[in-house]
Motif scaffolding. Sequence first.
Motif, mmCIF file in Angstrom:
data_model
loop_
_atom_site.group_PDB
_atom_site.id
_atom_site.type_symbol
_atom_site.label_atom_id
_atom_site.label_comp_id
_atom_site.label_asym_id
_atom_site.label_seq_id
_atom_site.Cartn_x
_atom_site.Cartn_y
_atom_site.Cartn_z
ATOM 1 N N ILE A 75 0.790 -1.501 0.205
ATOM 2 C CA ILE A 75 0.119 -0.133 0.170
ATOM 3 C C ILE A 75 0.921 1.340 0.172
ATOM 4 O O ILE A 75 1.841 1.414 0.642
ATOM 5 N N ILE A 76 0.464 2.073 -0.884
ATOM 6 C CA ILE A 76 1.363 3.470 -1.092
ATOM 7 C C ILE A 76 0.385 4.608 -1.065
ATOM 8 O O ILE A 76 -0.501 4.702 -1.736
ATOM 9 N N PRO A 77 0.261 5.317 0.158
ATOM 10 C CA PRO A 77 -0.600 6.454 0.404
ATOM 11 C C PRO A 77 -0.348 7.458 -0.847
ATOM 12 O O PRO A 77 0.822 7.665 -1.125
ATOM 13 N N TYR A 78 -1.412 8.081 -1.126
ATOM 14 C CA TYR A 78 -1.160 9.038 -2.148
ATOM 15 C C TYR A 78 -0.272 10.450 -1.449
ATOM 16 O O TYR A 78 0.394 10.867 -2.437
ATOM 17 N N SER A 79 -0.344 10.455 -0.441
ATOM 18 C CA SER A 79 0.510 11.526 0.150
ATOM 19 C C SER A 79 1.998 11.148 0.278
ATOM 20 O O SER A 79 2.923 12.224 0.193
ATOM 21 N N PHE A 80 2.365 9.968 -0.164
ATOM 22 C CA PHE A 80 3.830 9.425 -0.431
ATOM 23 C C PHE A 80 4.307 9.797 -1.993
ATOM 24 O O PHE A 80 5.348 9.790 -2.098
ATOM 25 N N ILE A 81 3.184 9.959 -2.831
ATOM 26 C CA ILE A 81 3.288 9.922 -4.159
ATOM 27 C C ILE A 81 3.528 11.268 -4.639
ATOM 28 O O ILE A 81 2.885 12.302 -4.389
ATOM 29 N N SER A 82 4.805 11.589 -5.494
ATOM 30 C CA SER A 82 4.646 12.961 -6.113
ATOM 31 C C SER A 82 4.353 12.990 -7.742
ATOM 32 O O SER A 82 3.830 14.093 -7.944
ATOM 33 N N SER A 83 4.398 11.833 -8.412
ATOM 34 C CA SER A 83 3.839 11.894 -9.801
ATOM 35 C C SER A 83 3.599 10.320 -10.326
ATOM 36 O O SER A 83 4.169 9.548 -9.556
ATOM 37 N N ALA A 84 3.018 10.469 -11.319
ATOM 38 C CA ALA A 84 2.776 8.943 -12.219
ATOM 39 C C ALA A 84 2.649 9.306 -13.500
ATOM 40 O O ALA A 84 1.846 10.197 -13.867
ATOM 41 N N ASP A 85 3.280 8.483 -14.262
ATOM 42 C CA ASP A 85 3.549 8.801 -15.613
ATOM 43 C C ASP A 85 3.745 7.639 -16.370
ATOM 44 O O ASP A 85 4.431 6.465 -15.908
ATOM 45 N N THR A 86 3.560 7.221 -17.617
ATOM 46 C CA THR A 86 3.700 5.990 -18.411
ATOM 47 C C THR A 86 5.445 6.064 -18.535
ATOM 48 O O THR A 86 5.994 7.069 -18.510
ATOM 49 N N CYS A 87 6.019 4.884 -18.899
ATOM 50 C CA CYS A 87 7.198 4.268 -18.827
ATOM 51 C C CYS A 87 7.339 3.175 -19.747
ATOM 52 O O CYS A 87 6.446 2.399 -19.653
ATOM 53 N N ASN A 110 17.869 -1.190 -12.492
ATOM 54 C CA ASN A 110 18.440 0.067 -12.711
ATOM 55 C C ASN A 110 18.351 0.303 -14.233
ATOM 56 O O ASN A 110 19.034 -0.472 -14.908
ATOM 57 N N ASP A 111 17.783 1.262 -14.722
ATOM 58 C CA ASP A 111 17.393 1.784 -16.022
ATOM 59 C C ASP A 111 18.364 2.992 -16.155
ATOM 60 O O ASP A 111 18.261 3.879 -15.557
ATOM 61 N N ILE A 112 18.875 3.013 -17.564
ATOM 62 C CA ILE A 112 19.571 4.161 -17.662
ATOM 63 C C ILE A 112 18.610 5.529 -17.938
ATOM 64 O O ILE A 112 19.232 6.530 -17.854
ATOM 65 N N ILE A 113 17.545 5.223 -18.320
ATOM 66 C CA ILE A 113 16.557 6.350 -18.415
ATOM 67 C C ILE A 113 15.770 6.544 -17.068
ATOM 68 O O ILE A 113 15.752 7.790 -16.606
ATOM 69 N N ILE A 114 15.164 5.574 -16.711
ATOM 70 C CA ILE A 114 14.363 5.709 -15.369
ATOM 71 C C ILE A 114 14.999 5.835 -14.235
ATOM 72 O O ILE A 114 14.879 6.691 -13.261
ATOM 73 N N GLY A 115 16.375 5.142 -14.038
ATOM 74 C CA GLY A 115 17.168 5.132 -12.731
ATOM 75 C C GLY A 115 16.912 3.908 -11.974
ATOM 76 O O GLY A 115 16.471 2.930 -12.678
ATOM 77 N N THR A 116 17.267 3.980 -10.657
ATOM 78 C CA THR A 116 16.972 2.736 -10.108
ATOM 79 C C THR A 116 15.586 2.826 -9.326
ATOM 80 O O THR A 116 14.817 3.816 -9.070
ATOM 81 N N TYR A 117 14.730 1.364 -9.557
ATOM 82 C CA TYR A 117 13.318 1.402 -9.051
ATOM 83 C C TYR A 117 13.320 -0.130 -8.705
ATOM 84 O O TYR A 117 13.846 -0.894 -9.022
ATOM 85 N N CYS A 127 3.630 -0.247 -18.443
ATOM 86 C CA CYS A 127 4.067 0.437 -17.387
ATOM 87 C C CYS A 127 3.692 1.657 -16.951
ATOM 88 O O CYS A 127 3.456 2.473 -17.698
ATOM 89 N N ILE A 128 3.774 1.978 -15.638
ATOM 90 C CA ILE A 128 3.584 3.094 -15.055
ATOM 91 C C ILE A 128 4.721 3.517 -14.026
ATOM 92 O O ILE A 128 4.913 2.354 -13.141
ATOM 93 N N LEU A 129 5.147 4.394 -14.181
ATOM 94 C CA LEU A 129 6.302 5.124 -13.515
ATOM 95 C C LEU A 129 5.802 5.878 -12.100
ATOM 96 O O LEU A 129 5.238 6.973 -12.277
ATOM 97 N N ILE A 130 5.822 5.440 -10.828
ATOM 98 C CA ILE A 130 5.342 5.933 -9.636
ATOM 99 C C ILE A 130 6.626 6.679 -8.993
ATOM 100 O O ILE A 130 7.287 5.933 -8.811
ATOM 101 N N LYS A 131 6.660 7.772 -8.834
ATOM 102 C CA LYS A 131 7.697 8.614 -8.166
ATOM 103 C C LYS A 131 7.178 9.052 -6.766
ATOM 104 O O LYS A 131 6.108 9.789 -6.613
ATOM 105 N N LEU A 132 7.985 8.346 -5.747
ATOM 106 C CA LEU A 132 7.667 8.943 -4.508
ATOM 107 C C LEU A 132 8.304 10.249 -3.915
ATOM 108 O O LEU A 132 9.438 10.610 -4.609
ATOM 109 N N GLN A 137 11.459 5.010 -6.576
ATOM 110 C CA GLN A 137 10.451 4.731 -7.454
ATOM 111 C C GLN A 137 9.952 3.416 -7.768
ATOM 112 O O GLN A 137 10.671 2.695 -7.460
ATOM 113 N N TYR A 138 8.705 3.409 -8.130
ATOM 114 C CA TYR A 138 8.104 1.854 -8.552
ATOM 115 C C TYR A 138 7.647 1.925 -9.939
ATOM 116 O O TYR A 138 7.248 3.028 -10.490
#
Length: 160
Positions: A75-87, A110-117, A127-132, A137-138
Amino acid sequence: MKSKVTLSAYCKVITFALIILLIIGIVSCRDNESKLWALVVISIALISFSLFYFPTSIETTNSSLIIHRFLKSKIIPYSFISSADTCIPSAGGLRLCGSGGFLGYWGYFNDIIIGTYFGYYGNRNQCILIKLKNGKQYVVSCEEPIQMISLINDHLFDNA
């Protein structure tokens, strides 16, 4: 909204092939008791560990994003999430620890574009990239990623 995680054809083949190989190994070792028990223990540990992280669906609620895994949800509360986008995670990304196809893609990458997740996905094209807010990152996937991103972002803007 709840959306299922679908495994890519590659994940299905890898999962099926590995399970068949484990079964063949166990059957072929039935005359050597020490090898048989070692392979049974390894097989049970591998499958149990994989089922713990195996993503089955993702869900948005009023307060959080839930990543449903086979044995336990995250469970990831929305208050912890900064953004969500496709990847689209690159196939050449490094798997630091986890699965590269057996019961999906899960673990640290570890991805060259996304970074560590940390990944919980079954198909790279969904896929969806969730940044906290803390920098973690998830990467998750589901059958309806665009609708899921829209709902997550709606909740983020409502809570802002």
